[in-house]
Design a protein around this motif. Structure first.
Motif, PDB file in Angstrom:
ATOM      1  N   ASN A   1      19.771   4.990  12.629  1.00  0.00           N
ATOM      2  CA  ASN A   1      19.689   3.025  12.685  1.00  0.00           C
ATOM      3  C   ASN A   1      19.346   2.647  11.390  1.00  0.00           C
ATOM      4  OD1 ASN A   1      20.592   3.241  15.171  1.00  0.00           O
ATOM      5  ND2 ASN A   1      18.586   3.092  15.998  1.00  0.00           N
ATOM      6  N   LEU A   2      17.975   3.146  10.423  1.00  0.00           N
ATOM      7  CA  LEU A   2      17.706   3.281   9.431  1.00  0.00           C
ATOM      8  C   LEU A   2      18.645   3.879   8.333  1.00  0.00           C
ATOM      9  CD1 LEU A   2      14.060   3.183   9.833  1.00  0.00           C
ATOM     10  CD2 LEU A   2      15.082   1.040  10.058  1.00  0.00           C
ATOM     11  N   ASP A   3      19.890   4.676   8.610  1.00  0.00           N
ATOM     12  CA  ASP A   3      20.726   4.997   7.414  1.00  0.00           C
ATOM     13  C   ASP A   3      19.615   5.955   7.089  1.00  0.00           C
ATOM     14  OD1 ASP A   3      22.594   5.512   6.266  1.00  0.00           O
ATOM     15  OD2 ASP A   3      22.569   4.151   4.520  1.00  0.00           O
ATOM     16  N   SER A   4      19.060   6.834   7.429  1.00  0.00           N
ATOM     17  CA  SER A   4      17.703   8.199   6.821  1.00  0.00           C
ATOM     18  C   SER A   4      17.787   9.045   8.374  1.00  0.00           C
ATOM     19  CB  SER A   4      16.553   7.073   6.497  1.00  0.00           C
ATOM     20  OG  SER A   4      16.882   5.817   5.540  1.00  0.00           O
ATOM     21  N   PRO A   5      19.072   9.788   7.778  1.00  0.00           N
ATOM     22  CA  PRO A   5      19.193  10.701   8.943  1.00  0.00           C
ATOM     23  C   PRO A   5      17.620  12.116   8.803  1.00  0.00           C
ATOM     24  CG  PRO A   5      21.139  11.101   6.756  1.00  0.00           C
ATOM     25  CD  PRO A   5      20.298   9.234   7.211  1.00  0.00           C
ATOM     26  N   ALA A   6      17.677  12.147   9.574  1.00  0.00           N
ATOM     27  CA  ALA A   6      16.597  13.468   9.897  1.00  0.00           C
ATOM     28  C   ALA A   6      16.818  14.681   9.952  1.00  0.00           C
ATOM     29  CB  ALA A   6      16.552  13.480  11.899  1.00  0.00           C
ATOM     30  N   ILE A   7      16.371  15.791   9.115  1.00  0.00           N
ATOM     31  CA  ILE A   7      16.980  17.018   8.292  1.00  0.00           C
ATOM     32  C   ILE A   7      16.419  18.020   9.712  1.00  0.00           C
ATOM     33  CG2 ILE A   7      16.677  18.478   7.122  1.00  0.00           C
ATOM     34  CD1 ILE A   7      17.980  16.134   6.389  1.00  0.00           C
ATOM     35  N   ILE A   8      14.816  17.770  10.443  1.00  0.00           N
ATOM     36  CA  ILE A   8      14.259  18.274  11.315  1.00  0.00           C
ATOM     37  C   ILE A   8      12.791  17.409  11.541  1.00  0.00           C
ATOM     38  CG2 ILE A   8      12.680  19.289   9.299  1.00  0.00           C
ATOM     39  CD1 ILE A   8      12.627  21.948  11.974  1.00  0.00           C
ATOM     40  N   ILE A   9      12.752  17.430  12.934  1.00  0.00           N
ATOM     41  CA  ILE A   9      10.884  16.891  13.513  1.00  0.00           C
ATOM     42  C   ILE A   9      11.256  17.753  14.361  1.00  0.00           C
ATOM     43  CG2 ILE A   9      10.725  14.366  15.242  1.00  0.00           C
ATOM     44  CD1 ILE A   9      12.758  12.696  14.249  1.00  0.00           C
TER      45      ILE A   9
ATOM     46  N   LEU B   1      11.194  15.269   8.311  1.00  0.00           N
ATOM     47  CA  LEU B   1      12.000  15.913   6.552  1.00  0.00           C
ATOM     48  C   LEU B   1      12.786  14.730   7.191  1.00  0.00           C
ATOM     49  CD1 LEU B   1      11.792  16.452   4.339  1.00  0.00           C
ATOM     50  CD2 LEU B   1      13.193  18.584   5.489  1.00  0.00           C
ATOM     51  N   PHE B   2      13.334  14.024   6.046  1.00  0.00           N
ATOM     52  CA  PHE B   2      14.772  13.160   6.330  1.00  0.00           C
ATOM     53  C   PHE B   2      15.278  13.069   5.226  1.00  0.00           C
ATOM     54  CE2 PHE B   2      11.130  10.053   6.382  1.00  0.00           C
ATOM     55  CZ  PHE B   2      11.182   8.999   5.801  1.00  0.00           C
ATOM     56  N   LYS B   3      16.662  12.332   4.735  1.00  0.00           N
ATOM     57  CA  LYS B   3      17.236  12.012   3.794  1.00  0.00           C
ATOM     58  C   LYS B   3      16.421  10.575   3.609  1.00  0.00           C
ATOM     59  CE  LYS B   3      20.656  13.774   1.473  1.00  0.00           C
ATOM     60  NZ  LYS B   3      21.857  13.773   1.334  1.00  0.00           N
ATOM     61  N   MET B   4      15.991   9.687   2.245  1.00  0.00           N
ATOM     62  CA  MET B   4      15.750   8.704   2.761  1.00  0.00           C
ATOM     63  C   MET B   4      17.066   7.833   2.133  1.00  0.00           C
ATOM     64  SD  MET B   4      13.616   6.475   2.650  1.00  0.00           S
ATOM     65  CE  MET B   4      12.742   5.344   1.503  1.00  0.00           C
ATOM     66  N   SER B   5      17.911   6.188   3.296  1.00  0.00           N
ATOM     67  CA  SER B   5      18.156   5.102   2.711  1.00  0.00           C
ATOM     68  C   SER B   5      17.805   4.746   1.325  1.00  0.00           C
ATOM     69  CB  SER B   5      18.583   4.332   3.274  1.00  0.00           C
ATOM     70  OG  SER B   5      18.863   3.016   3.046  1.00  0.00           O
TER      71      SER B   5
ATOM     72  N   THR C   1      18.448   1.907   0.719  1.00  0.00           N
ATOM     73  CA  THR C   1      18.929   0.589   0.713  1.00  0.00           C
ATOM     74  C   THR C   1      17.440  -0.424   1.688  1.00  0.00           C
ATOM     75  OG1 THR C   1      19.799   0.384   2.794  1.00  0.00           O
ATOM     76  CG2 THR C   1      21.216   0.210   0.979  1.00  0.00           C
ATOM     77  N   VAL C   2      16.444   1.329   1.907  1.00  0.00           N
ATOM     78  CA  VAL C   2      15.021   0.648   2.427  1.00  0.00           C
ATOM     79  C   VAL C   2      13.868   1.289   2.339  1.00  0.00           C
ATOM     80  CG1 VAL C   2      14.542   1.179   4.992  1.00  0.00           C
ATOM     81  CG2 VAL C   2      16.456   0.951   4.792  1.00  0.00           C
ATOM     82  N   THR C   3      13.105   0.587   1.702  1.00  0.00           N
ATOM     83  CA  THR C   3      11.799   1.173   1.625  1.00  0.00           C
ATOM     84  C   THR C   3      10.932   2.064   2.093  1.00  0.00           C
ATOM     85  OG1 THR C   3      10.219  -0.200   2.136  1.00  0.00           O
ATOM     86  CG2 THR C   3      11.028  -0.773  -0.020  1.00  0.00           C
ATOM     87  N   LEU C   4      10.115   3.248   1.778  1.00  0.00           N
ATOM     88  CA  LEU C   4       9.073   4.088   2.807  1.00  0.00           C
ATOM     89  C   LEU C   4       8.724   3.021   3.307  1.00  0.00           C
ATOM     90  CD1 LEU C   4       8.793   7.209   2.812  1.00  0.00           C
ATOM     91  CD2 LEU C   4       7.133   7.051   1.506  1.00  0.00           C
ATOM     92  N   ALA C   5       8.047   2.279   3.402  1.00  0.00           N
ATOM     93  CA  ALA C   5       7.035   1.483   3.785  1.00  0.00           C
ATOM     94  C   ALA C   5       7.804   1.048   4.709  1.00  0.00           C
ATOM     95  CB  ALA C   5       5.895  -0.284   2.918  1.00  0.00           C
ATOM     96  N   LYS C   6       8.947   0.506   4.699  1.00  0.00           N
ATOM     97  CA  LYS C   6       9.567  -0.357   5.774  1.00  0.00           C
ATOM     98  C   LYS C   6      10.303   1.385   7.207  1.00  0.00           C
ATOM     99  CE  LYS C   6      12.244  -3.558   8.408  1.00  0.00           C
ATOM    100  NZ  LYS C   6      11.281  -4.674   9.237  1.00  0.00           N
ATOM    101  N   VAL C   7      10.738   2.334   6.621  1.00  0.00           N
ATOM    102  CA  VAL C   7      10.746   3.413   6.916  1.00  0.00           C
ATOM    103  C   VAL C   7       9.381   3.543   8.360  1.00  0.00           C
ATOM    104  CG1 VAL C   7      11.365   5.509   7.057  1.00  0.00           C
ATOM    105  CG2 VAL C   7      13.104   3.865   5.561  1.00  0.00           C
ATOM    106  N   VAL C   8       8.226   3.446   7.617  1.00  0.00           N
ATOM    107  CA  VAL C   8       7.226   4.052   8.079  1.00  0.00           C
ATOM    108  C   VAL C   8       7.108   3.598   9.267  1.00  0.00           C
ATOM    109  CG1 VAL C   8       4.894   4.465   7.957  1.00  0.00           C
ATOM    110  CG2 VAL C   8       6.487   5.427   6.184  1.00  0.00           C
ATOM    111  N   GLU C   9       6.858   1.176   9.074  1.00  0.00           N
ATOM    112  CA  GLU C   9       6.864   0.649   9.969  1.00  0.00           C
ATOM    113  C   GLU C   9       7.847   0.601  11.724  1.00  0.00           C
ATOM    114  OE1 GLU C   9       6.682  -4.139  10.030  1.00  0.00           O
ATOM    115  OE2 GLU C   9       7.433  -2.713   8.491  1.00  0.00           O
ATOM    116  N   GLU C  10       8.788   0.804  11.110  1.00  0.00           N
ATOM    117  CA  GLU C  10       9.803   0.756  11.489  1.00  0.00           C
ATOM    118  C   GLU C  10       9.522   2.092  12.920  1.00  0.00           C
ATOM    119  OE1 GLU C  10      11.980  -2.009  13.081  1.00  0.00           O
ATOM    120  OE2 GLU C  10      10.747  -2.891  11.744  1.00  0.00           O
TER     121      GLU C  10
END
Length: 121
Positions: A41-49, A59-63, A65-74
């Motif tokens: 949903n954050l346009d940061s698809p998971a590779i493996i969890i 491990l994911f591909k980072m969007s 358009t979104v900061t790492l801090a925002k990904v972690v928060e969500e």
């Protein structure tokens, strides 16, 4: 350049509050699926969890358009709320405040994925 391109891999690690060993084998597959959905949903698809009793590795591909801090928060906020609905044992669940986020080169993503896959070993 009329378009933007980003190819960023991130290895994210965070723990349960006080490193409590509360993530049972029973809840982990559903937790991993939930985390993957939040990342998608954050346009940061998971590779493996993967996870063990007291922490999670993603491990994911980072969007671009979104900061790492925002990904972690969500990821942490959403999964904490979700876990609290899964069982009475999770009613007081919380993640630890901090996290580790590490960039991974595309050439090393496979090695990191194998490391995450083998967490219980």
């Amino acid at each position: 350049m009329p378009q933007s391109l980003a190819n960023l891999y991130v290895h994210l690690i965070f723990s349960t509050k006080d490193r409590r060993p509360i993530l049972s084998e029973k809840v982990r597959p559903d937790l991993h699926a939930y985390l993957a959905t939040v990342l998608a949903n954050l346009d940061s698809p998971a590779i493996i969890i993967n996870s063990v009793e007291d922490h999670v590795h993603l491990l994911f591909k980072m969007s671009r358009t979104v900061t790492l801090a925002k990904v972690v928060e969500e990821v942490k906020k959403s999964s904490s709320k979700w876990l609290k609905t899964q069982s009475p044992e999770f009613e007081q669940f919380a993640w630890q405040a901090g996290y580790g986020g590490f960039s991974v080169s595309e050439s090393n993503a496979g090695q990191v994925a194998n490391y995450i896959r083998r967490q219980e070993e």
